[in-house]
Design a protein around this motif. Sequence first.
Motif, PDB file in Angstrom:
ATOM      1  N   ARG A   1      -7.478   3.270   3.101  1.00  0.00           N
ATOM      2  CA  ARG A   1      -7.928   4.320   2.173  1.00  0.00           C
ATOM      3  C   ARG A   1      -7.641   3.949   0.726  1.00  0.00           C
ATOM      4  NH1 ARG A   1      -6.132   7.053   6.685  1.00  0.00           N
ATOM      5  NH2 ARG A   1      -4.047   7.423   5.879  1.00  0.00           N
ATOM      6  N   ASP A   2      -6.579   3.168   0.492  1.00  0.00           N
ATOM      7  CA  ASP A   2      -6.318   2.686  -0.867  1.00  0.00           C
ATOM      8  C   ASP A   2      -7.469   1.829  -1.379  1.00  0.00           C
ATOM      9  OD1 ASP A   2      -3.862   3.933  -0.990  1.00  0.00           O
ATOM     10  OD2 ASP A   2      -2.715   2.153  -0.440  1.00  0.00           O
TER      11      ASP A   2
ATOM     12  N   THR B   1     -11.742   0.919  11.014  1.00  0.00           N
ATOM     13  CA  THR B   1     -10.925   1.920  11.684  1.00  0.00           C
ATOM     14  C   THR B   1      -9.858   2.424  10.715  1.00  0.00           C
ATOM     15  OG1 THR B   1      -9.557   0.109  12.537  1.00  0.00           O
ATOM     16  CG2 THR B   1     -11.249   1.005  14.006  1.00  0.00           C
ATOM     17  N   ASN B   2      -9.370   3.613  10.984  1.00  0.00           N
ATOM     18  CA  ASN B   2      -8.362   4.239  10.132  1.00  0.00           C
ATOM     19  C   ASN B   2      -6.981   3.704  10.517  1.00  0.00           C
ATOM     20  OD1 ASN B   2      -7.193   5.940   8.247  1.00  0.00           O
ATOM     21  ND2 ASN B   2      -7.271   7.732   9.575  1.00  0.00           N
ATOM     22  N   CYS B   3      -6.789   2.393  10.269  1.00  0.00           N
ATOM     23  CA  CYS B   3      -5.633   1.681  10.812  1.00  0.00           C
ATOM     24  C   CYS B   3      -4.479   1.558   9.821  1.00  0.00           C
ATOM     25  CB  CYS B   3      -6.058   0.293  11.286  1.00  0.00           C
ATOM     26  SG  CYS B   3      -6.994  -0.661  10.077  1.00  0.00           S
TER      27      CYS B   3
ATOM     28  N   SER C   1       0.843  -1.191   0.000  1.00  0.00           N
ATOM     29  CA  SER C   1       0.000   0.000   0.000  1.00  0.00           C
ATOM     30  C   SER C   1       0.878   1.240   0.000  1.00  0.00           C
ATOM     31  CB  SER C   1      -0.920   0.017   1.227  1.00  0.00           C
ATOM     32  OG  SER C   1      -0.180   0.275   2.406  1.00  0.00           O
ATOM     33  N   SER C   2       0.251   2.372  -0.261  1.00  0.00           N
ATOM     34  CA  SER C   2       0.993   3.633  -0.244  1.00  0.00           C
ATOM     35  C   SER C   2       1.507   3.948   1.150  1.00  0.00           C
ATOM     36  CB  SER C   2       0.103   4.766  -0.755  1.00  0.00           C
ATOM     37  OG  SER C   2      -1.083   4.866   0.028  1.00  0.00           O
ATOM     38  N   GLY C   3       0.747   3.537   2.181  1.00  0.00           N
ATOM     39  CA  GLY C   3       1.189   3.791   3.544  1.00  0.00           C
ATOM     40  C   GLY C   3       2.418   2.994   3.918  1.00  0.00           C
TER      41      GLY C   3
ATOM     42  N   CYS D   1     -15.555   5.918  -0.214  1.00  0.00           N
ATOM     43  CA  CYS D   1     -16.366   5.625  -1.394  1.00  0.00           C
ATOM     44  C   CYS D   1     -17.101   4.291  -1.245  1.00  0.00           C
ATOM     45  CB  CYS D   1     -15.485   5.607  -2.642  1.00  0.00           C
ATOM     46  SG  CYS D   1     -16.384   5.264  -4.180  1.00  0.00           S
ATOM     47  N   TYR D   2     -16.436   3.287  -0.672  1.00  0.00           N
ATOM     48  CA  TYR D   2     -17.019   1.955  -0.559  1.00  0.00           C
ATOM     49  C   TYR D   2     -17.323   1.555   0.886  1.00  0.00           C
ATOM     50  CZ  TYR D   2     -15.520   1.612  -5.392  1.00  0.00           C
ATOM     51  OH  TYR D   2     -15.347   1.826  -6.738  1.00  0.00           O
TER      52      TYR D   2
END
Length: 364
Positions: free
Chosen positions: A304-305, A297-299, A153-155, A311-312
Amino acid sequence: MTAEALSMSGKVRKFAFLLSSLKFGGAERVALNLAKALKQQGFEVEILLMSKEGEFLAEAAELFDVVDLRCDRTWKLPGRLVSYLSANRPDVLICSFWKLNLGACCARLLHPRVRLLLWEHSPPSRSSNSPTVLYAITASLLYRLATKIVVVSSGVYEDVKKITVGLGPKLVVIFNPIPPPIETPADNARDRDRRKILWVGRLDEPKNPGLMLEAFALLRKGHAYALDFVGDGRLQADLERRRDALGLQDRVRFLGFRSDPYALMSKAGLLVVSSDREGLPSVIVEALYCGLRVVSTNCGEGIRDILLDNCYGTIVPVGDERALALAISRELDQPHDPRSQVEGARPFLPEEIVRQYLSALGLD
């Protein structure tokens, strides 16, 4: 390019995957997904295990040669790998997890012909298994020996790049390969129970299943919501005791490990991820294939990717049981088109991911 074409040109023919075991876990699942996709394109694949055990072992043994390195200590791994590489001569070695990656890098010193892809599944600075300073030093030195370092992922990309030195040119972001179900459960809306919530994963601290349980207890009881935990782990007994203390015995079940999550997802109303940290959780993509909305959760950036910033599904702060409960309630109360969710899973199709891996190896 197909395996036949590459073989005829004297290039890549055989892939080997190195894992500690085949116990139930996201990294193990996606490794098998990639191995299957490579085999479908005609490549030979072997699975190397430090310990020949795990819930996925039977599945892997049906499809691939599974090699038991009988390696009970990580410091022994370079020697075992050198012996394997000398005897079996794979063209590509794909390795997951920090300590195993270091061992593979050391082994490549004696086998530079082998293309080595290291696989990072989560941000190392947030992992309890890789102390940040030690990871930064060892990876900066030894990861240079890899052909490429695949981050999911980008993170994960930003985290590895931030804490290491000189690895930027080696890093490439490639999502996990996640195959769709054989059938199309997104179309089977009549079979769904809109009140059913699924939680899928290992019952351990990073996944924070306790947060899911506490959030579920906050939901309005009049709506007759039900929660199924799918997976096993060391926290199960504590979670069952907490469930009973909350009086949720009739609405919360622990189903244990299931090899086919699609069978349950196709009949559920929502998937929830309550983790404290994640790289690129496959279970979210699997849910999208089934037409499910997701609350997470924003883990990690990987969330987010996949969900493309709500959006989903809905993304809430880590560790906030009230925000999690509110998001669950809103998602279950709002109608949505399951077919639109499937679009979010298409970037993870295995045939597309294999193409990106071959490109990373310079074989496109």
